[in-house]
Design a protein around this motif. Structure first.
Motif, PDB file in Angstrom:
ATOM      1  N   TYR A  75       2.662   6.408 -14.685  1.00 14.54           N
ATOM      2  CA  TYR A  75       2.414   6.497 -14.109  1.00 14.54           C
ATOM      3  C   TYR A  75       3.344   6.772 -13.257  1.00 14.54           C
ATOM      4  O   TYR A  75       3.552   7.654 -12.216  1.00 14.54           O
ATOM      5  CB  TYR A  75       0.720   5.246 -13.557  1.00 14.54           C
ATOM      6  N   THR A  76       4.185   5.696 -12.767  1.00 12.50           N
ATOM      7  CA  THR A  76       4.938   5.515 -11.782  1.00 12.50           C
ATOM      8  C   THR A  76       6.547   6.372 -11.537  1.00 12.50           C
ATOM      9  O   THR A  76       6.911   6.484 -10.843  1.00 12.50           O
ATOM     10  CB  THR A  76       5.208   4.164 -11.897  1.00 12.50           C
ATOM     11  N   SER A  77       6.553   6.878 -12.804  1.00 11.92           N
ATOM     12  CA  SER A  77       7.834   7.474 -13.440  1.00 11.92           C
ATOM     13  C   SER A  77       7.060   8.981 -13.309  1.00 11.92           C
ATOM     14  O   SER A  77       7.825   9.867 -12.411  1.00 11.92           O
ATOM     15  CB  SER A  77       8.104   7.651 -15.149  1.00 11.92           C
ATOM     16  N   LEU A  78       5.624   9.446 -13.026  1.00 10.34           N
ATOM     17  CA  LEU A  78       5.426  10.704 -12.761  1.00 10.34           C
ATOM     18  C   LEU A  78       5.067  11.093 -11.475  1.00 10.34           C
ATOM     19  O   LEU A  78       5.423  12.334 -11.526  1.00 10.34           O
ATOM     20  CB  LEU A  78       4.602  10.860 -14.439  1.00 10.34           C
ATOM     21  N   LEU A  79       4.524   9.865 -11.094  1.00  8.36           N
ATOM     22  CA  LEU A  79       4.006  10.117  -9.727  1.00  8.36           C
ATOM     23  C   LEU A  79       4.271   9.669  -7.906  1.00  8.36           C
ATOM     24  O   LEU A  79       4.947   8.532  -8.324  1.00  8.36           O
ATOM     25  CB  LEU A  79       2.491  10.059  -9.498  1.00  8.36           C
ATOM     26  N   THR A  80       5.758   9.965  -8.065  1.00  9.99           N
ATOM     27  CA  THR A  80       6.975   9.023  -7.656  1.00  9.99           C
ATOM     28  C   THR A  80       6.747   9.779  -6.447  1.00  9.99           C
ATOM     29  O   THR A  80       5.578  10.622  -5.863  1.00  9.99           O
ATOM     30  CB  THR A  80       8.385   9.384  -8.039  1.00  9.99           C
ATOM     31  N   LEU A 112       1.284  -1.143  -0.204  1.00  6.88           N
ATOM     32  CA  LEU A 112      -0.468  -0.329  -0.253  1.00  6.88           C
ATOM     33  C   LEU A 112       1.177   0.913   0.111  1.00  6.88           C
ATOM     34  O   LEU A 112       0.343   2.323  -0.240  1.00  6.88           O
ATOM     35  CB  LEU A 112      -0.751   0.424   1.237  1.00  6.88           C
ATOM     36  N   HIS A 113       2.024   0.983  -0.012  1.00  3.97           N
ATOM     37  CA  HIS A 113       2.950   2.344  -0.179  1.00  3.97           C
ATOM     38  C   HIS A 113       2.934   2.857  -1.737  1.00  3.97           C
ATOM     39  O   HIS A 113       3.901   2.600  -2.725  1.00  3.97           O
ATOM     40  CB  HIS A 113       4.317   1.645   0.559  1.00  3.97           C
ATOM     41  N   GLU A 114       1.980   3.436  -1.854  1.00  5.60           N
ATOM     42  CA  GLU A 114       1.785   3.772  -3.184  1.00  5.60           C
ATOM     43  C   GLU A 114       1.424   5.076  -3.298  1.00  5.60           C
ATOM     44  O   GLU A 114       0.218   5.637  -2.028  1.00  5.60           O
ATOM     45  CB  GLU A 114       0.875   2.694  -4.248  1.00  5.60           C
ATOM     46  N   PRO A 115       1.238   5.827  -4.088  1.00  2.02           N
ATOM     47  CA  PRO A 115       0.962   7.178  -4.299  1.00  2.02           C
ATOM     48  C   PRO A 115      -0.222   7.583  -4.012  1.00  2.02           C
ATOM     49  O   PRO A 115      -1.178   8.204  -2.798  1.00  2.02           O
ATOM     50  CB  PRO A 115       1.078   7.553  -5.593  1.00  2.02           C
ATOM     51  N   ASP A 160      -4.004  11.766  -9.423  1.00  7.85           N
ATOM     52  CA  ASP A 160      -3.563  10.322  -8.876  1.00  7.85           C
ATOM     53  C   ASP A 160      -4.539   9.266 -10.255  1.00  7.85           C
ATOM     54  O   ASP A 160      -3.437   8.656 -11.078  1.00  7.85           O
ATOM     55  CB  ASP A 160      -3.952  10.031  -8.132  1.00  7.85           C
ATOM     56  N   ARG A 161      -5.935   9.673 -10.207  1.00  7.56           N
ATOM     57  CA  ARG A 161      -6.704   8.664 -10.859  1.00  7.56           C
ATOM     58  C   ARG A 161      -6.659   8.605 -12.064  1.00  7.56           C
ATOM     59  O   ARG A 161      -6.317   7.820 -12.418  1.00  7.56           O
ATOM     60  CB  ARG A 161      -8.270   8.593 -10.231  1.00  7.56           C
TER      61      ARG A 161
END
Length: 324
Positions: free
Chosen positions: A134-139, A57-60, A123-124
Motif C-alpha cells: 500500500y505505502t509503496s504503491l500509493l505515495t 492524518l497525512h496519509e493518502p 485507496d481502500r
C-alpha cells in the motif's frame, strides 16, 4: 420581456426564478439552505484544519478527503449564496458571464467529486487487498498526480458545455426556471438546434460519472471478495469499518445525482419545483453530510476535535482563574 431571435452574447442577462411553484415558502427554503451552507462551511473547514495540523492524518486516504472537502466548498459556495439571495432578497438577475461561470463550476466540480470518490475507492482497494504494498504503491506524490489528473479531466470534459452554449440563439424569454445555471435549464432558453448540447451533456454523464460509479462498484466487489477470505469475523468487520465512511459518501452523492438526472431527463410530468429541489439537493447534501460522516466514523478526527475543544476549555478556565 421576450427576446426574439437574439444571438446569445455577453450583453444578455438572465433571470433565475428560484423554485417556481413554491414562492410562498421561499423564506423557509432559504433558511434551510442558509443553515445547511453554514454547517457545511464549518464542517469542511474544520476537517481541512484538523488534517493539516495532525501529522498522523497525512496519509493518502485523508489527502483525498482534503480534496473532497475542497471540492465541496467550491461546489456549495458557487451556488448557494446566489440561491439564498434569490429566495430572500428577490435578486434574480444574473449576468451572462456569471451564469456561464457558475455552470462551469457546478458541472466541473461535481465531476471532480465523482472522480475523487473513485480515487478513494482505489485507496481502500489497495489498503485491504494489497496491504503490504500500500505505502509503496500509493505515495503522496502519486496522490497529487491523481488529483491533478482528475482536475484536468473535469475541466477538459466540462469546458465544451459553455462553448457549445455560445453557438445557440435565444428566441424565448431570458427566464431560467431554476435556482442556478444548470446546463440543461439554460439550454432550454434556445429555440435553435440543441441536439449537440444535449448529447454532449449525456456523454459526459455516461462516460465520466457513470464510468466512475461502475469502477467504484468493481473496486468494492474486489474488496468484499478479499474481506470474506479473512480468517476471523473481527478482522472482516475491522476491514469493512474502514470503508463505512466512504460508502456513505458514495451513496449521498450518487443517489442524489442519479435521481436528479433521471427526473430531469425523463420526468416530463414531474412539477418543476421537484426538478429544482432535487438538483439543489445534490449540491447541498454532500458538502453538508461528508464532514459529519467522516467526523463520526474516523477516530483520529474525533480525537483531534476533542483535543481542540478540551484545550480551548482549559484556556477559558485559566483565563477566568487569572482574572480573580
Amino acid at each position: 420581456m421576450p427576446l426574439q431571435n437574439v444571438s446569445i452574447s455577453h450583453h444578455v442577462s438572465f433571470i433565475l426564478l428560484g423554485v417556481p411553484g413554491l414562492e410562498e415558502f421561499y423564506v423557509y427554503i432559504g433558511l434551510v439552505f442558509f443553515v445547511a451552507y453554514v454547517i457545511s462551511l464549518m464542517g469542511n473547514f474544520t476537517l481541512l484544519f484538523i488534517i493539516k495540523i495532525e501529522q498522523s492524518l497525512h496519509e493518502p486516504m485523508y489527502l483525498f478527503l482534503c480534496m473532497l472537502s475542497s471540492i465541496d466548498l467550491v461546489l456549495s459556495s458557487s451556488t448557494i449564496p446566489k440561491m439564498i439571495s434569490i429566495l430572500w432578497f428577490n435578486s434574480q438577475e444574473i449576468y451572462y458571464e456569471a451564469c456561464l461561470t457558475q455552470m462551469f463550476f457546478v458541472h466541473s466540480f461535481a465531476t471532480m467529486e465523482s472522480s475523487i470518490l473513485l480515487a478513494m475507492a482505489f485507496d481502500r482497494y489497495l489498503a485491504i487487498c494489497i496491504p503490504l504494498r500500500y505505502t509503496s504503491l500509493l505515495t503522496k506524490q502519486l496522490v497529487v498526480y491523481i488529483g491533478l489528473g482528475f482536475l484536468g479531466r473535469a475541466v477538459g470534459a466540462v469546458l465544451p458545455l459553455p462553448i457549445l452554449f455560445k453557438r445557440l440563439t435565444l428566441c424565448k424569454e431570458n427566464i431560467i426556471h431554476h435556482a442556478f445555471c444548470d446546463h440543461m435549464a439554460v439550454v432550454k432558453l434556445s429555440c435553435s438546434d440543441t441536439t449537440m448540447n444535449s448529447l454532449y451533456g449525456l456523454v459526459v454523464a455516461l462516460f465520466i460519472v457513470a464510468l466512475d460509479l461502475m469502477l467504484i462498484i468493481l473496486s468494492y466487489a474486489l474488496i468484499l471478495s478479499a474481506v470474506f477470505k479473512l480468517s476471523t469475523k473481527e478482522s472482516r468487520l475491522k476491514a469493512l469499518s474502514t470503508c463505512a465512511s466512504h460508502i456513505c459518501a458514495i451513496l449521498v452523492f450518487y443517489v442524489t445525482v442519479v435521481l436528479s438526472s433521471v427526473v430531469q431527463r425523463f420526468g416530463r410530468n414531474v412539477p418543476i419545483y421537484i426538478h429544482v429541489l432535487l438538483a439543489s439537493v445534490y449540491l447541498i447534501l454532500p458538502p453538508l453530510i461528508n464532514p459529519i460522516i467522516y467526523g463520526v466514523k474516523t477516530k483520529q478526527i474525533q480525537n483531534r476535535v476533542m483535543k481542540l475543544f478540551v484545550f480551548k476549555n482549559r484556556e477559558k478556565v485559566n483565563d477566568l482563574g487569572s482574572s480573580y
